[in-house]
Design an enzyme around this catalytic site. Sequence first.
Site, PDB file in Angstrom:
ATOM      1  N   SER A 182       0.813  -1.217   0.000  1.00 53.64           N
ATOM      2  CA  SER A 182       0.000   0.000   0.000  1.00 53.64           C
ATOM      3  C   SER A 182       0.844   1.263   0.000  1.00 53.64           C
ATOM      4  O   SER A 182       0.401   2.301  -0.509  1.00 53.64           O
ATOM      5  CB  SER A 182      -0.931   0.014   1.216  1.00 53.64           C
ATOM      6  OG  SER A 182      -1.854  -1.037   1.165  1.00 53.64           O
ATOM      7  N   ASP A 241      -0.891   5.107   8.847  1.00 51.65           N
ATOM      8  CA  ASP A 241      -0.794   3.924   7.996  1.00 51.65           C
ATOM      9  C   ASP A 241      -0.497   4.353   6.561  1.00 51.65           C
ATOM     10  O   ASP A 241      -0.679   5.521   6.187  1.00 51.65           O
ATOM     11  CB  ASP A 241      -2.097   3.130   8.068  1.00 51.65           C
ATOM     12  CG  ASP A 241      -1.925   1.677   7.691  1.00 51.65           C
ATOM     13  OD1 ASP A 241      -0.816   1.132   7.849  1.00 51.65           O
ATOM     14  OD2 ASP A 241      -2.908   1.066   7.227  1.00 51.65           O
ATOM     15  N   THR A 243      -1.643   4.237   3.442  1.00 49.25           N
ATOM     16  CA  THR A 243      -2.510   4.959   2.498  1.00 49.25           C
ATOM     17  C   THR A 243      -2.770   6.399   2.925  1.00 49.25           C
ATOM     18  O   THR A 243      -2.534   7.323   2.142  1.00 49.25           O
ATOM     19  CB  THR A 243      -3.814   4.185   2.289  1.00 49.25           C
ATOM     20  OG1 THR A 243      -3.501   2.871   1.793  1.00 49.25           O
ATOM     21  CG2 THR A 243      -4.720   4.889   1.295  1.00 49.25           C
ATOM     22  N   ASP A 385      -8.578  -4.457   3.179  1.00 51.63           N
ATOM     23  CA  ASP A 385      -7.255  -5.074   3.068  1.00 51.63           C
ATOM     24  C   ASP A 385      -6.886  -5.842   4.322  1.00 51.63           C
ATOM     25  O   ASP A 385      -6.448  -6.998   4.254  1.00 51.63           O
ATOM     26  CB  ASP A 385      -6.220  -3.994   2.793  1.00 51.63           C
ATOM     27  CG  ASP A 385      -4.796  -4.528   2.823  1.00 51.63           C
ATOM     28  OD1 ASP A 385      -4.436  -5.295   1.914  1.00 51.63           O
ATOM     29  OD2 ASP A 385      -4.052  -4.187   3.756  1.00 51.63           O
ATOM     30  N   HIS A 389      -6.120  -9.853   4.477  1.00 48.06           N
ATOM     31  CA  HIS A 389      -4.874 -10.478   4.923  1.00 48.06           C
ATOM     32  C   HIS A 389      -5.170 -11.618   5.894  1.00 48.06           C
ATOM     33  O   HIS A 389      -4.484 -12.652   5.892  1.00 48.06           O
ATOM     34  CB  HIS A 389      -3.968  -9.453   5.601  1.00 48.06           C
ATOM     35  CG  HIS A 389      -3.157  -8.638   4.663  1.00 48.06           C
ATOM     36  ND1 HIS A 389      -2.177  -9.180   3.863  1.00 48.06           N
ATOM     37  CD2 HIS A 389      -3.168  -7.310   4.383  1.00 48.06           C
ATOM     38  CE1 HIS A 389      -1.617  -8.232   3.127  1.00 48.06           C
ATOM     39  NE2 HIS A 389      -2.202  -7.079   3.426  1.00 48.06           N
ATOM     40  N   ASP A 427      -5.662   0.272  -3.980  1.00 50.01           N
ATOM     41  CA  ASP A 427      -4.227   0.494  -4.196  1.00 50.01           C
ATOM     42  C   ASP A 427      -3.558  -0.760  -4.719  1.00 50.01           C
ATOM     43  O   ASP A 427      -2.522  -0.698  -5.360  1.00 50.01           O
ATOM     44  CB  ASP A 427      -3.560   0.983  -2.911  1.00 50.01           C
ATOM     45  CG  ASP A 427      -3.989   0.183  -1.694  1.00 50.01           C
ATOM     46  OD1 ASP A 427      -4.760  -0.775  -1.835  1.00 50.01           O
ATOM     47  OD2 ASP A 427      -3.545   0.516  -0.580  1.00 50.01           O
TER      48      ASP A 427
END
Length: 577
Positions: A182, A241, A243, A385, A389, A427
């Site tokens: 990302s 983070d 993004t 996301d 994961h 992304d």
Amino acid sequence: MKSRYLAALLAAAVPFAAWADSVIYPIDRATMMAGAKFDFKVEFDEVISDGQAKILINGQDFKKTLADGRVEFVAREDGKNVSALWVRDASIKRAGDYRVDVTVNGKKTSVNWNVYATPARAKAKNVILFIGDGLSMAHRTGARILSKGVTEGKANGRLAMDDLPYMGLIGTSSTDSIATDSANTMSAYMTGHKSAVNALGVYASRSESNFNHPKQETLGKLLKRRTNKAVGIVSDAELQDATPAAVVAQTRRRSEKAAITEMLFDAKPDVLLGGGAAYFMPQGTAGSKRKDDKDFVAAFKNAGYRLVSNAGELRQVSGKNTDKLLGLFHTGNMNTVLDRRFLNNGSTKNFPDQPDLTEMTKTALDVLSKNKDGFFLMVESAMIDKASHSLDWERAMASTIMMDQALAVAKDFAKKNPDTLIIVTGDHTHGISIVGTVDDGKPGDMREKVGTYQHAGWLDYQDKNGDGYPDNWDVSKRLAVFFAAYPDYYETFRPKLDGQFNPALKDSQGQYAANSKYKDVPGAVLREGNLPRSADSGVHSVDDMVVQAVGPGAENVRGYMENSDLFKIIVDAFAVK
């Protein structure tokens, strides 16, 4: 004869950069906006003297083209037997194609750049960029099925993103890998430059310090420097983070969260809403993750920001009573919408009143739209996301529905403000697919309950209260969703109602093995992983990313694009000068 033939083959097979004795940043085929700032760096593979290298740009001394930058020669970079030349905060004023030639001791290295001009007139006053982190086709499809339903093969309704008229595909690879993260992907959106995995707003050079790599001016900084537009950042992740940070941050390592908080303060976006309070508080404060006494909550308040810490306080904010807004709703990442709104599993007990992404988007628009010159707003649904994961598709798709509902808020704003460009994308993608249904009513073990083709049939999800989410996520006939890349784990074929799925844990040998917590779930199946045993979760895929748009400038979203091209679409729409 054979040796000459072999040498010719090797020369053809190995890229020129592998034979080069200098490395140039920006890299070959870089594209950049005329007037945007960047750091020019040449790394030499030996110690040279200042002025020993001949550096030309389009046949002229580099200082003529990069006249506004600060030249710095480093005889021994990081104390090693290599030299470097920098031009910091450089820019190129005129659009065109540029060739950079570096010659030293008879060895030559060259790169080519394209510098583009923005239009004379702006198309859009406002740009709203939605990022579904990890958003893949299955997330979209699943969100539509779960939110709207399907009857006789046709969707019973459409998502807000389904009606955006312009569409393209985005390549997400980085400078060091076909598979990326990302940080680099969002950084490409925000700078127009590709870079390496984990890098934010910089090229990944050989420098040892995370803060001494060739910088690429971020969109957030560019807009603050060259326009009077407001800037907003909204995310349900930590604001540090990858993004949200990429809107302004410049560091080789995305993990530098304390420093990224300082970068956020230095850039001063007008609206900041999300998690990550732990890096705003001095080390003596409970919950802080800082290792110093800097207090950025106080710093933002002293800079004129209104501070809110829960949904109730956020609802009291409007454009009429607030100019600058900082909302910190969790010390870490905010909880998923599935946990916050639908499951009483105790995961939100420490932060029981977190706002929805829809509320954060609406408030951000109210505050930013006060600016008569317009604004740029980035809205991220990060848990798509993070749940993917963890191989936790229910939480990922619930977060996709939430992002789509936030998009509906933005579309309503754009109806009243037609000079607004909306772009929706991710992304990167995940290897996730919907293959059919899981039917508890079928005989046999859980694998036999998976229905494909005509045996899949329909689903038991309902939305009687009309909120766009299933009333019950643990129905007897539900989606069958699987991931393509995974560690060892126990597949339960059921939603994880007690908390986000944690597929693998580190064993006594330091490798990851299936989490035994799920071993005794009725019907659980051990799936031997297809990732290295050092992997604890699913990974990103290299699949192209879908991008959609509506509004002035949206027509430029089409066909195949590199992720770095999105920056140009935004600055073109704004006609940044």
